[in-house]
Enzyme design. Sequence first.
Site, short mmCIF file in Angstrom:
data_model
loop_
_atom_site.label_atom_id
_atom_site.label_comp_id
_atom_site.label_asym_id
_atom_site.label_seq_id
_atom_site.Cartn_x
_atom_site.Cartn_y
_atom_site.Cartn_z
N PHE C 113 -28.58 95.48 25.15
CA PHE C 113 -27.76 96.68 25.04
C PHE C 113 -28.26 97.48 23.84
CE2 PHE C 113 -23.37 98.10 26.48
CZ PHE C 113 -23.66 97.97 27.81
N GLN C 233 -17.53 109.32 19.26
CA GLN C 233 -18.77 108.96 19.95
C GLN C 233 -18.94 109.78 21.22
OE1 GLN C 233 -19.52 104.87 21.90
NE2 GLN C 233 -20.95 105.01 20.19
N HIS C 235 -21.04 109.71 24.51
CA HIS C 235 -21.87 108.79 25.28
C HIS C 235 -23.02 109.57 25.89
CE1 HIS C 235 -23.14 105.73 28.11
NE2 HIS C 235 -22.33 104.87 27.51
N LEU C 245 -18.48 108.08 33.48
CA LEU C 245 -19.43 107.32 32.68
C LEU C 245 -20.48 106.60 33.53
CD1 LEU C 245 -20.10 105.97 29.89
CD2 LEU C 245 -18.52 104.17 30.56
N GLU C 248 -24.18 102.14 29.87
CA GLU C 248 -25.37 101.85 29.09
C GLU C 248 -26.15 100.71 29.72
OE1 GLU C 248 -24.76 102.30 25.01
OE2 GLU C 248 -25.97 100.58 24.44
N ARG C 281 -26.17 104.91 20.51
CA ARG C 281 -25.67 106.00 21.36
C ARG C 281 -25.76 107.38 20.70
NH1 ARG C 281 -20.43 102.98 24.10
NH2 ARG C 281 -21.67 101.80 25.58
N HIS C 346 -16.65 110.02 24.41
CA HIS C 346 -16.48 108.68 24.98
C HIS C 346 -15.52 107.80 24.20
CE1 HIS C 346 -17.39 105.15 27.26
NE2 HIS C 346 -17.93 104.51 26.25
N ARG C 381 -20.07 103.39 17.18
CA ARG C 381 -19.82 102.10 17.83
C ARG C 381 -21.00 101.70 18.70
NH1 ARG C 381 -18.20 100.37 22.72
NH2 ARG C 381 -17.46 102.35 23.56
#
Lengths: 126, 295, 608, 142
Positions: C113, C233, C235, C245, C248, C281, C346, C381
């Site tokens: 990730f 954040q 995204h 969404l 990721e 991100r 996000h 994050r």
Amino acid sequence: MAERYSSFEKGGRRWLLQRVTAAFLIVVLAFHFFLLHFVNHANEVTFQMSAGRMQQWIYYSLMVLFLITATFHGVNGVYNALVNMGLTGARKRAMKAALSVASLLLIVQGLRTANAWAGIDLLPII
Amino acid sequence: MSTQQPETQEDDESEGELETTSPAQQQRLEKKRQRAAAREQREAEAAERAAADENTVHLKVFRYDPEVEGKQEPRFDDFYVPFHKGMTVLDALMYARDNYDSSLTFRHSCRQAICGSDALFINGSQRLGCQTQVSDLDDPVRVEPLPHQEVVKDLVVDMEHFYDQMEAVEPYFQTDDLPDDELEEQHQTRENREKVKMSTRCIWCGACMSSCNIAAGDNQYLGPAALNKAYRFAMDEREGADMKQRRLEIIEQEHGVWRCQTQFSCTEVCPKDIPLTEHIQALKREAVKSNLKFW
Amino acid sequence: MYEYDVIVVGAGGAGLRAAIAAQEAGAEVAIVTKLHPVRSHTGAAEGGINAALREGDDWTDHAYDTMKGSDYLGDAPAVEALCKESPEEVIQLEHWGMAFSRDEDGRVSQRPFGGLSFPRTTYAGAETGHHLLHTLYEQVVKRGIEVFDEWHVLDVAVTDDDEPEERSCHGVVAYELATGDVEAFTARDGVILATGGLGQVYDHTTNAVANTGDGVAMAYRAGVPIEDMEMIQFHPTTLPSTGVLISEGVRGEGGILYNANSERLMFEHGYANNDGELASRDVVSRAELTEINEGRGIEDEYVHLDMRHLGEERILDRLENILHLAEDFEGVDGLEEPMPVKPGQHYAMGGIETNEFGETCVEGLYAIGECACASVHGANRLGGNALPELTVFGKRAGRHAAGEEMGEPKITTGKTGDYEKGTVDSPVELGEPGSGAVADGGSAAETADEVVERTLERQRDRIERLLEKDDGVQHASIRADVQKSMTRNVNVFREAGALKEALRDIREARERYSDVYVEDPSRTYNTDLIHTIETRNLLDVAETITVGALARDEFRGAHWRKEAQERRDDVWLKHTMLSWNDGSPELWYKPVVLEGEEKTYEPKVRSY
Amino acid sequence: MSQSYNRGRIEDFGRWREFSAGMWAWIFHKFTGWVLIGYLFTHIAVLSTALTAANADPSTIAAHNDVYTQTIRALESLLVVRILEVGLLAVAVFHILNGIRLLLVDLGIGLEAQDRSFYASLVLTGVIAVASVPTFLAGVTF
């Protein structure tokens, strides 16, 4: 919700019997139709011929089984349909009793007829 | 614009409020109603213009409110919403609510087909509003609450019964067979996960239950969603044989799997493509198999 | 009047986990939620749960990655708690039956990730949040925990003492949607806010319509400081038309970002020469927007995310949900063509200030999950760090609220440790219009019952007023205007002029809101009323975000300022704090805690 | 739910246009089932004339003058009965074919093709019914 876990009848056995009788009926009903409409034409039916077939014990047994399975399959189907439509409680129990009696009468009457052909005097009630 | 044309006959104006409403509230309702009438007229004119425009969506939305006069008798309201590419039924409803009639009531949250709030009866089929493109539907788009559930207000139905059925199948993982090491997971084969995978996708939207006419007739029938939930656990090998037996006993009861008549309507409406009928059939076979052992 | 030991507000992952933990610790618990639990937005989380589970990985590496990802605005004690306890929470979820994706050997799968030095993200397809939420709710059902669903919490019952640090919380007041009843819920031991995100402040967001920052706004108005609100954040991969969404996980599995010239933008334009698409991100979002702003976007709006080369089998196995989302919401077949994506709001890294047990400075008031700021995410994050936050801090807060002894917190709350006052150059007055700094006027020596009763009366009045008011402004246009302004002015790239513009817009919205009314007179399922109340919360939250963004003139993590495009550790290794101060917001700062259990996380250059 | 608020036009049969294949299959199966159980009772009633016939003189039976033979012949000479018999065949054939379909569904076979197998049952039923017409109408007196 409590009665969910204490149902008097699980329904699984009837479900399975409905399938088993279905499989049997598919074969026998096809045979019955074939014999009485294609091999022997309907307008040629006579008491004598029917009696002749019924006197063979294999045919007799098959027809008796046919009668019983068809009655169960049909009456059970009707009962399921009624229950699915929302029949509950006392009316459901009454319907169950009525259908059981009707089935019994049908089978008895069918047997008497078969016996009449076969010349058996098991159920001599008029 | 909302033309507020009731399709059912006009209500008797003298019809009383609910007994619980206070005089103050009655007054307030009255004022609001007067203003609403004036607005309706303006909007009716705008609606005619909008209706002439091809680039609008015509929504016919079911309206009902047990408390507000004029809505106690169910009816359909018409809304003409400007169309844009990619517009969903939920988008159209939100537009109608935010611009024409703020009392238009429906559940919605995630807008991406995962929260399961907005299962509606759209053009005669149970669908998620957010997942249904307006362009895929015939005009006018008829939006109604889910059939076979009590209507609370407008498009909102009472979900309690659905939740009760879901919770009746013990919808939680139960096993005595945990690894000794607290930091070790239970192992599960990929095949087994694959077997339950589709069943774990359920979002509790209630579309299946609403589409099932057996559930409509038999209030106690567990219904497709709950049976699918039972399948999800009964088929999960991590739970072990004893628990599976217990789960089969739950779904075998009179109002359980045997009620399913394999109409496939649940499978057809499921927005997550869960093969519900297939799962119910698999449970029936499991139940028969486990019973045959004792015969 | 309902009475419990612990009241949990919100039934997403954090709320459910907290309720389970509190009950296991012996408390009588109720959950009050404005949705049914399974409708909560945790269900929309796709990617996974970071946990150092395997040989070769260690929680300290996870903590390092998280601190680096946070751009050194995370507080080490919270970060370390997250990383240390995440593995046991993942195993706990597995033992509760969660349907994780599996490796050949039957163990839970992990994948790479963004921003992680090890493939430590456990997942369940591309719908991890759905499985986590349902697994937790199943456990709540199993335990018979009381759930009040479709009850919208209007306010927390907090005493009136002068200083927030002296106040205590004794319950909540909630509105039942079905009936229109306003009732009080008394909490003997604690109220845990787990109300989730605030994405509805923006008009292009991955968040649900229900994510209106209610908890943040309620706590803020009750005097609890709000922390790092500017850290929003964006995204990098959301569908352009809806904001839905795209996980990721797509990039984790090897998905590639292309610009209009079919260049692999992350490498060919040097945004992240090592990690490429798997940079953090904020880095990827800025890269995409830079491409778009410089004319290399597709239709000047988005870039392409391509996963076709992964092959149908792998996509179906691990990312099937993505195919459905792209198809249903953008009309794109991810197996046949690249998917259009652009950055969208996000997640809020900031929120209600808490320590590592979820406690706020108000006694008996806790906050966990996205509405809280412990802070584990700092300025940015990492993907896969939100779900473990829910379970780890949900469990901690639940136990603490139920009275379990957990030791001294290392993170201070309220103005109890070092702090400095701040100022912000706002073009308009902030806070409640017309209120000034009027104290609530209650007596300091209220009993718990009196506090709850007073809150109940106030909220009943408020509901009556909204319903009885006959004319004025409807909330929808106010909300839409603020959302537009926020998206235009307080987005990925920020500059003072636009931020001030946003503050002016918010002020105007506040003034219009003072004339708000609810058209629907019904007591039955009145969503018009609820949305009107939520809009108020959005206004308060939007203001805190903008004030924070205007105050922080540096570039850190998700927060970029045109006027100061670099990280300024000499002045800004501190949290932006905002206190409601009875209606006239007060800005102050507290230092970041970089000292962990065994080491101190020295700020380093953050490159991927 | 029986107690649910009645929404008039929304209720079940008003929506027949919107029914899908599986729903039609269920409705047809139920309908043909009702017909068949009704026929079963009638059939046994008609056959019961054999009870009286059995008591007749053997010569009457040999001359096909018994009640049973006469009843059957009288019925079979009617065109309407013959047409009804074709209908009965169609009903039985559909019930059998759809029954086979349902048995397969119970066994978990071909669930993806459940709509197509329903259509196939319908078509096959039609073909068999039409093909049976010459045989069924043979020897009818007009």
